[in-house]
Design a protein around this motif. Sequence first.
Motif, PDB file in Angstrom:
ATOM      1  N   ARG A 185       0.812  -1.222   0.000  1.00 42.01           N
ATOM      2  CA  ARG A 185       0.000   0.000   0.000  1.00 42.01           C
ATOM      3  C   ARG A 185       0.846   1.273   0.000  1.00 42.01           C
ATOM      4  O   ARG A 185       0.568   2.199  -0.769  1.00 42.01           O
ATOM      5  N   ALA A 186       1.871   1.357   0.819  1.00 41.65           N
ATOM      6  CA  ALA A 186       2.698   2.569   0.865  1.00 41.65           C
ATOM      7  C   ALA A 186       3.382   2.811  -0.487  1.00 41.65           C
ATOM      8  O   ALA A 186       3.500   3.963  -0.927  1.00 41.65           O
ATOM      9  N   ALA A 187       3.801   1.761  -1.149  1.00 47.04           N
ATOM     10  CA  ALA A 187       4.403   1.903  -2.479  1.00 47.04           C
ATOM     11  C   ALA A 187       3.375   2.455  -3.472  1.00 47.04           C
ATOM     12  O   ALA A 187       3.691   3.344  -4.270  1.00 47.04           O
ATOM     13  N   TYR A 188       2.148   1.949  -3.417  1.00 47.37           N
ATOM     14  CA  TYR A 188       1.102   2.439  -4.310  1.00 47.37           C
ATOM     15  C   TYR A 188       0.767   3.901  -4.014  1.00 47.37           C
ATOM     16  O   TYR A 188       0.504   4.686  -4.927  1.00 47.37           O
ATOM     17  N   GLU A 189       0.767   4.272  -2.747  1.00 46.87           N
ATOM     18  CA  GLU A 189       0.514   5.673  -2.395  1.00 46.87           C
ATOM     19  C   GLU A 189       1.591   6.571  -2.991  1.00 46.87           C
ATOM     20  O   GLU A 189       1.297   7.644  -3.526  1.00 46.87           O
ATOM     21  N   GLU A 190       2.837   6.125  -2.945  1.00 44.13           N
ATOM     22  CA  GLU A 190       3.949   6.882  -3.521  1.00 44.13           C
ATOM     23  C   GLU A 190       3.818   6.977  -5.042  1.00 44.13           C
ATOM     24  O   GLU A 190       4.010   8.049  -5.628  1.00 44.13           O
ATOM     25  N   VAL A 191       3.467   5.879  -5.684  1.00 46.73           N
ATOM     26  CA  VAL A 191       3.311   5.854  -7.139  1.00 46.73           C
ATOM     27  C   VAL A 191       2.172   6.788  -7.568  1.00 46.73           C
ATOM     28  O   VAL A 191       2.320   7.586  -8.498  1.00 46.73           O
ATOM     29  N   VAL A 192       1.036   6.702  -6.885  1.00 46.13           N
ATOM     30  CA  VAL A 192      -0.108   7.558  -7.217  1.00 46.13           C
ATOM     31  C   VAL A 192       0.259   9.025  -7.012  1.00 46.13           C
ATOM     32  O   VAL A 192      -0.029   9.872  -7.870  1.00 46.13           O
ATOM     33  N   ALA A 193       0.915   9.357  -5.904  1.00 49.17           N
ATOM     34  CA  ALA A 193       1.293  10.747  -5.626  1.00 49.17           C
ATOM     35  C   ALA A 193       2.212  11.302  -6.714  1.00 49.17           C
ATOM     36  O   ALA A 193       2.105  12.473  -7.085  1.00 49.17           O
ATOM     37  N   GLU A 194       3.097  10.472  -7.240  1.00 46.18           N
ATOM     38  CA  GLU A 194       4.052  10.960  -8.239  1.00 46.18           C
ATOM     39  C   GLU A 194       3.493  10.939  -9.658  1.00 46.18           C
ATOM     40  O   GLU A 194       3.757  11.853 -10.448  1.00 46.18           O
ATOM     41  N   LEU A 195       2.701   9.918 -10.009  1.00 51.50           N
ATOM     42  CA  LEU A 195       2.255   9.800 -11.400  1.00 51.50           C
ATOM     43  C   LEU A 195       0.919  10.483 -11.684  1.00 51.50           C
ATOM     44  O   LEU A 195       0.674  10.885 -12.823  1.00 51.50           O
ATOM     45  N   LEU A 196       0.054  10.628 -10.693  1.00 51.34           N
ATOM     46  CA  LEU A 196      -1.248  11.256 -10.934  1.00 51.34           C
ATOM     47  C   LEU A 196      -1.123  12.663 -11.530  1.00 51.34           C
ATOM     48  O   LEU A 196      -1.826  12.976 -12.499  1.00 51.34           O
ATOM     49  N   PRO A 197      -0.236  13.521 -11.029  1.00 49.07           N
ATOM     50  CA  PRO A 197      -0.098  14.837 -11.661  1.00 49.07           C
ATOM     51  C   PRO A 197       0.329  14.764 -13.134  1.00 49.07           C
ATOM     52  O   PRO A 197      -0.100  15.597 -13.938  1.00 49.07           O
ATOM     53  N   LEU A 198       1.158  13.788 -13.485  1.00 47.31           N
ATOM     54  CA  LEU A 198       1.564  13.626 -14.881  1.00 47.31           C
ATOM     55  C   LEU A 198       0.393  13.196 -15.747  1.00 47.31           C
ATOM     56  O   LEU A 198       0.238  13.664 -16.881  1.00 47.31           O
ATOM     57  N   VAL A 199      -0.447  12.313 -15.208  1.00 47.30           N
ATOM     58  CA  VAL A 199      -1.618  11.831 -15.939  1.00 47.30           C
ATOM     59  C   VAL A 199      -2.608  12.954 -16.168  1.00 47.30           C
ATOM     60  O   VAL A 199      -3.199  13.080 -17.245  1.00 47.30           O
ATOM     61  N   LYS A 200      -2.802  13.805 -15.161  1.00 46.04           N
ATOM     62  CA  LYS A 200      -3.781  14.897 -15.250  1.00 46.04           C
ATOM     63  C   LYS A 200      -3.289  16.074 -16.075  1.00 46.04           C
ATOM     64  O   LYS A 200      -4.085  16.902 -16.489  1.00 46.04           O
TER      65      LYS A 200
END
Length: 164
Positions: free
Chosen positions: A148-163
Amino acid sequence: MPKLPYRPCVGVMLVNRDGLAFVGKRAPGGNEPTENVWQMPQGGIDEGEDPYEAALRELYEETNASSVELIGSTKGWVTYDLPPELVGVAWKGKYCGQKQKWFALRFTGKDKEIDVKKPGGGKHRPEFEDWRWEKIEKLPGLIVPFKRAAYEEVVAELLPLVKA
């Protein structure tokens, strides 16, 4: 026991035109958990393989998808540790967890291209028994707790790029 290394790995956040991410329901087997079994495609990097090429290969081997465009990637490696009961069991006991380079890819194909029952053109064992598109923000709540912590880190970093 000496400290085991992390297994070099890649992960793929495959995003559709609506900004939703692919998640696959892991097929049951062995020591696999039975809850929170939805995850994004991921897998090991072969010796001498470029991480981006490994990401494209793993995506195809797990989902059959190849119609993609690169959005971006994590700046560094994201790590997670296996729970104690899996150390010495998973990956033939060689690793304590994984270090992952994650790539956000835009899916440019049609949903029918995705086939988790016959991935890799039918040449690979299915890793997923089902799949769906999901809101990116919900991904950490779908994965096994030790990732879960790894996924939280991935989402935090990649979500802005996706948006963007």
